[in-house]
Design a protein around this motif. Structure first.
Motif, PDB file in Angstrom:
ATOM      1  N   GLN A   6       0.835  -1.200   0.000  1.00 39.55           N
ATOM      2  CA  GLN A   6       0.000   0.000   0.000  1.00 39.55           C
ATOM      3  C   GLN A   6       0.871   1.251   0.000  1.00 39.55           C
ATOM      4  OE1 GLN A   6      -2.180   1.520   3.582  1.00 39.55           O
ATOM      5  NE2 GLN A   6      -4.000   0.954   2.394  1.00 39.55           N
ATOM      6  N   VAL A   8       2.096   4.979   0.902  1.00 36.12           N
ATOM      7  CA  VAL A   8       1.901   5.845   2.064  1.00 36.12           C
ATOM      8  C   VAL A   8       1.222   7.151   1.653  1.00 36.12           C
ATOM      9  CG1 VAL A   8       3.807   4.871   3.379  1.00 36.12           C
ATOM     10  CG2 VAL A   8       4.255   6.766   1.853  1.00 36.12           C
ATOM     11  N   TYR A  32       5.886   4.989  -1.763  1.00 39.36           N
ATOM     12  CA  TYR A  32       5.927   3.826  -0.882  1.00 39.36           C
ATOM     13  C   TYR A  32       6.985   3.980   0.209  1.00 39.36           C
ATOM     14  CZ  TYR A  32       3.053   1.604  -4.461  1.00 39.36           C
ATOM     15  OH  TYR A  32       2.041   1.301  -5.341  1.00 39.36           O
ATOM     16  N   ASP A  33       6.897   3.108   1.214  1.00 41.57           N
ATOM     17  CA  ASP A  33       7.866   3.093   2.311  1.00 41.57           C
ATOM     18  C   ASP A  33       9.302   3.075   1.803  1.00 41.57           C
ATOM     19  OD1 ASP A  33       6.511   3.260   4.743  1.00 41.57           O
ATOM     20  OD2 ASP A  33       5.934   1.151   4.681  1.00 41.57           O
ATOM     21  N   ARG A  66      -4.607  10.703  -1.043  1.00 41.09           N
ATOM     22  CA  ARG A  66      -4.756   9.737   0.046  1.00 41.09           C
ATOM     23  C   ARG A  66      -3.476   9.665   0.858  1.00 41.09           C
ATOM     24  NH1 ARG A  66      -8.719   5.697   0.306  1.00 41.09           N
ATOM     25  NH2 ARG A  66     -10.432   6.094  -1.136  1.00 41.09           N
ATOM     26  N   LEU A  67      -3.648   9.502   2.157  1.00 41.01           N
ATOM     27  CA  LEU A  67      -2.529   9.342   3.079  1.00 41.01           C
ATOM     28  C   LEU A  67      -2.765   8.052   3.852  1.00 41.01           C
ATOM     29  CD1 LEU A  67       0.028  10.794   4.153  1.00 41.01           C
ATOM     30  CD2 LEU A  67      -1.453  11.900   5.852  1.00 41.01           C
ATOM     31  N   PHE A  68      -1.872   7.075   3.645  1.00 40.75           N
ATOM     32  CA  PHE A  68      -2.002   5.754   4.258  1.00 40.75           C
ATOM     33  C   PHE A  68      -3.361   5.119   3.963  1.00 40.75           C
ATOM     34  CE2 PHE A  68       0.708   8.479   6.913  1.00 40.75           C
ATOM     35  CZ  PHE A  68       1.922   7.859   6.673  1.00 40.75           C
ATOM     36  N   GLU A  70      -6.193   6.510   3.379  1.00 42.51           N
ATOM     37  CA  GLU A  70      -7.374   7.278   3.756  1.00 42.51           C
ATOM     38  C   GLU A  70      -7.438   8.572   2.949  1.00 42.51           C
ATOM     39  OE1 GLU A  70      -9.736   6.292   5.876  1.00 42.51           O
ATOM     40  OE2 GLU A  70      -8.637   4.409   6.156  1.00 42.51           O
ATOM     41  N   ARG A  83      -2.278  13.025  10.944  1.00 43.42           N
ATOM     42  CA  ARG A  83      -2.370  11.690  10.342  1.00 43.42           C
ATOM     43  C   ARG A  83      -1.011  11.146   9.906  1.00 43.42           C
ATOM     44  NH1 ARG A  83      -7.190  13.926  10.196  1.00 43.42           N
ATOM     45  NH2 ARG A  83      -9.085  12.675   9.922  1.00 43.42           N
ATOM     46  N   GLY A  84       0.068  11.892  10.197  1.00 40.44           N
ATOM     47  CA  GLY A  84       1.393  11.341   9.960  1.00 40.44           C
ATOM     48  C   GLY A  84       2.224  12.024   8.905  1.00 40.44           C
ATOM     49  N   ARG A 169       5.149   9.919   9.647  1.00 35.74           N
ATOM     50  CA  ARG A 169       5.319   8.631   8.974  1.00 35.74           C
ATOM     51  C   ARG A 169       5.740   8.829   7.518  1.00 35.74           C
ATOM     52  NH1 ARG A 169      -0.442   6.316   9.956  1.00 35.74           N
ATOM     53  NH2 ARG A 169       0.336   4.491   8.836  1.00 35.74           N
TER      54      ARG A 169
END
Length: 252
Positions: A6, A8, A32-33, A66-68, A70, A83-84, A169
């Motif tokens: 998914q 980020v 992505y991460d 979208r963030l993570f 959401e 939200r990070g 994040r």
């Protein structure tokens, strides 16, 4: 069976116009991460507007952010921070007449949607969190200095501390080395790289300095006329003829 990876941060066909001018004309992008993604492009390509759509400083006319996983398309910056999302801007935005420590405290309060009152109880709050952020970037010894008395490079480092204090994040940086000399720029990049690696924080950054881009990014997205021209690894971007044409034939 492998889990689906998914993003980020993701955008789906985001667009933004000002009058009759289309600054961003439908950009879809997934981050992505563990990535360090550079957003580059010639003047007027839409970089700053796209960055503002990610941070919430501007709301797209269409499309989704979208963030993570959401949707945050219509949320203001402070709610995205909660939200990070951590962020810094092209021009240093420190409070020059507040101390280094107070700057981080102010950032923490604003990120949590609370008013800052330097002379009230808020001035005694969040000292531990603010101090930990300053320790992380090497500014703990200067915590009681006025921010306006710091060197420009230290002011940008302070801004990074403010972003990191919220325990992001994902980190969004708008020209993190703008206005710095070569040595300041090198130290700043080493600091960001070390923090990102230790915390496994993905980074998205807008940058004009191609030396910075190709020494730091793991992936490069080139915008031209508000659209994605190419999204690839740095070496592939550097050798792409379309990119050279977008930069008016200059080598990058």
């Amino acid at each position: 069976m492998n889990a689906i990876r998914q993003p980020v941060v993701s955008t789906s066909n985001v667009a933004k116009s000002f009058g009759g001018f289309t600054a961003v004309g439908g950009v879809s992008l997934d981050i992505y991460d563990s990535e360090a993604v550079a957003i580059i492009g010639p003047n007027g390509a839409g970089k700053s507007t796209f960055f503002d759509l990610l941070t919430g400083r501007k709301i797209p006319d269409s499309g989704e952010v979208r963030l993570f996983g959401e949707p945050v398309t219509d949320l203001p910056p402070w709610q995205r921070v909660r939200r990070g999302l951590g962020r810094s801007f092209q021009i240093s935005s420190v409070f020059r007449n507040a101390t280094v420590l107070e700057n981080v405290q102010i950032g923490l309060m604003l990120a949590r949607g609370r008013a800052w009152n330097m002379f009230g109880r808020a001035s005694a709050m969040l000292r531990q969190e603010a101090g930990a952020a300053l320790e992380q970037v090497g500014l703990q010894a200067k915590r009681d200095m006025l921010a306006g008395d710091l060197s420009y490079g230290d002011q940008r480092t302070l801004e990074l501390a403010v972003a990191l204090s919220t325990k992001p994040r994902v980190l969004l940086l708008d020209e993190p080395t703008a206005g710095m000399g070569r040595e300041e720029s090198r130290k700043c990049l080493e600091l960001i790289r070390a923090i990102a690696a230790s915390e496994r924080i993905p980074i998205v950054f807008v940058e004009h300095d191609m030396d910075v881009v190709f020494s730091f990014a793991t992936r490069v997205v080139v915008l031209a006329a508000g659209k994605v021209l190419i999204d690839a690894e740095p070496q592939a971007v550097r050798s792409d003829s379309r990119v050279k044409e977008a930069y008016f034939g200059e080598d990058i």
